[in-house]
Design a protein around this motif. Sequence first.
Motif, short mmCIF file in Angstrom:
data_model
loop_
_atom_site.label_atom_id
_atom_site.label_comp_id
_atom_site.label_asym_id
_atom_site.label_seq_id
_atom_site.Cartn_x
_atom_site.Cartn_y
_atom_site.Cartn_z
N VAL A 62 15.65 9.00 1.46
CA VAL A 62 14.33 9.47 1.89
C VAL A 62 13.37 9.51 0.72
N ASN A 63 13.81 10.00 -0.43
CA ASN A 63 12.94 10.05 -1.61
C ASN A 63 12.50 8.66 -2.03
N VAL A 64 13.43 7.72 -2.03
CA VAL A 64 13.08 6.35 -2.42
C VAL A 64 12.12 5.74 -1.41
N ALA A 65 12.42 5.91 -0.12
CA ALA A 65 11.56 5.32 0.91
C ALA A 65 10.15 5.89 0.88
N SER A 66 10.01 7.17 0.55
CA SER A 66 8.69 7.78 0.54
C SER A 66 7.75 7.12 -0.46
N LEU A 67 8.31 6.50 -1.49
CA LEU A 67 7.47 5.84 -2.50
C LEU A 67 6.68 4.69 -1.89
N PHE A 68 7.17 4.10 -0.81
CA PHE A 68 6.48 2.96 -0.22
C PHE A 68 5.17 3.38 0.44
N TYR A 69 4.97 4.69 0.68
CA TYR A 69 3.68 5.15 1.16
C TYR A 69 2.59 4.94 0.10
N LEU A 70 2.97 4.91 -1.17
CA LEU A 70 1.99 4.74 -2.23
C LEU A 70 1.62 3.28 -2.45
N THR A 71 2.36 2.36 -1.83
CA THR A 71 2.09 0.94 -2.07
C THR A 71 0.73 0.49 -1.53
N PRO A 72 0.37 0.79 -0.25
CA PRO A 72 -0.96 0.34 0.22
C PRO A 72 -2.12 0.92 -0.59
N PRO A 73 -2.14 2.25 -0.89
CA PRO A 73 -3.23 2.74 -1.74
C PRO A 73 -3.25 2.10 -3.12
N SER A 74 -2.06 1.92 -3.71
CA SER A 74 -2.00 1.29 -5.02
C SER A 74 -2.47 -0.15 -4.96
N THR A 75 -2.07 -0.87 -3.91
CA THR A 75 -2.51 -2.25 -3.74
C THR A 75 -4.03 -2.32 -3.57
N ALA A 76 -4.58 -1.39 -2.77
CA ALA A 76 -6.03 -1.37 -2.58
C ALA A 76 -6.76 -1.12 -3.89
N LEU A 77 -6.20 -0.24 -4.72
CA LEU A 77 -6.83 0.04 -6.01
C LEU A 77 -6.77 -1.18 -6.93
N ILE A 78 -5.62 -1.85 -6.96
CA ILE A 78 -5.48 -3.05 -7.79
C ILE A 78 -6.41 -4.16 -7.29
N ALA A 79 -6.50 -4.32 -5.96
CA ALA A 79 -7.38 -5.33 -5.39
C ALA A 79 -8.84 -5.04 -5.73
N TRP A 80 -9.20 -3.78 -5.80
CA TRP A 80 -10.56 -3.40 -6.21
C TRP A 80 -10.82 -3.81 -7.66
N LEU A 81 -9.83 -3.58 -8.52
CA LEU A 81 -9.98 -3.93 -9.92
C LEU A 81 -9.97 -5.44 -10.15
N VAL A 82 -9.09 -6.16 -9.42
CA VAL A 82 -8.90 -7.59 -9.67
C VAL A 82 -9.88 -8.45 -8.87
N PHE A 83 -10.04 -8.13 -7.59
CA PHE A 83 -10.85 -8.97 -6.71
C PHE A 83 -12.20 -8.35 -6.34
N GLY A 84 -12.44 -7.12 -6.76
CA GLY A 84 -13.70 -6.47 -6.43
C GLY A 84 -13.79 -5.98 -5.00
N GLU A 85 -12.63 -5.83 -4.32
CA GLU A 85 -12.65 -5.31 -2.95
C GLU A 85 -13.04 -3.84 -2.97
N THR A 86 -13.95 -3.47 -2.08
CA THR A 86 -14.51 -2.12 -2.11
C THR A 86 -13.56 -1.11 -1.48
N LEU A 87 -13.68 0.12 -1.92
CA LEU A 87 -12.93 1.25 -1.37
C LEU A 87 -13.92 2.27 -0.82
N GLY A 88 -13.87 2.49 0.48
CA GLY A 88 -14.77 3.46 1.10
C GLY A 88 -14.25 4.87 0.96
N ALA A 89 -15.07 5.82 1.40
CA ALA A 89 -14.70 7.23 1.29
C ALA A 89 -13.45 7.53 2.11
N VAL A 90 -13.34 6.92 3.30
CA VAL A 90 -12.18 7.16 4.15
C VAL A 90 -10.90 6.66 3.46
N ALA A 91 -11.00 5.51 2.82
CA ALA A 91 -9.83 4.97 2.12
C ALA A 91 -9.42 5.86 0.96
#
Length: 287
Positions: free
Chosen positions: A239-268
Amino acid sequence: MRPGTSMLPLLFVFLWSTGFIGAKFGLPYAEPLSFLLVRYLLVLALMSVLALLSGAPWPSGGSQVLHLGVSGLLLHALYLGGVFMAIKNGLPAGVTALVVGLQPLLTAAGAGFLLGERVAPRQWLGLVIGLAGVALVVANKIGDLPLVAMLLPALAALFGITAGTLYQKRFCAHFDLRSGSVVQFLPTTICTALVAWSTESMRIEWTAEFVFALLWLVLVLSVGAISLLNLLIRNGSAVNVASLFYLTPPSTALIAWLVFGETLGAVAIVGMLLAVLGVYLARLPSR
């Protein structure tokens, strides 16, 4: 967790998140399974040389080899194949991440039955909060998409990563990461080659972008992140290991913002904070 390993989960999340970025770089130049086949061949060669030069102990007995092979097929062939095919077929990476983001809940449901792990109410609360956070992060990416056909590979990936985590924790939690990786990737490579040969043209455009993506996915993901995942499965609850995968989409969105300039809205941004809170609650020790 042992001293000196407290940062491993965060490092794993960062490295794992870059897999979506690598796919975005490389998939325009190769079909998904052909891309993965080249990746697996390079990983096999690299890890075989490393295991032989370092004198790593090899699995003893057919049973251990079999369990490692099955876990490899689930964690690599089915999971990565599903993710790459879903993205190639037009499913946004964020939606793919959301589907795979169901993994912690499925893992928690199976951990008690298969592994005898107790999931505390606080951990269930964290899993639900984390899922809500992931949904908020990718909500604006869904739109009006023909989801049914594109979701099938993503659902296969969800099954693969969930079943693979539980299977490896149950049957082969302890193995040498060097030689064990070779045993895991060998059936993965064979299976992927057969499916790619029968369903794809297997043509690749060897552009600079593709070579960069390939080397990144081989060295950083298949060697670095997979080794960290195996360590985390070995040392922590499913369970502890699996819970880390919840951080993958937010982390990916943050990296995509830095690398590709994809915007992050307030809801995100709110979703990212909820995902972090959910993982924190899910990783608190059960009493």
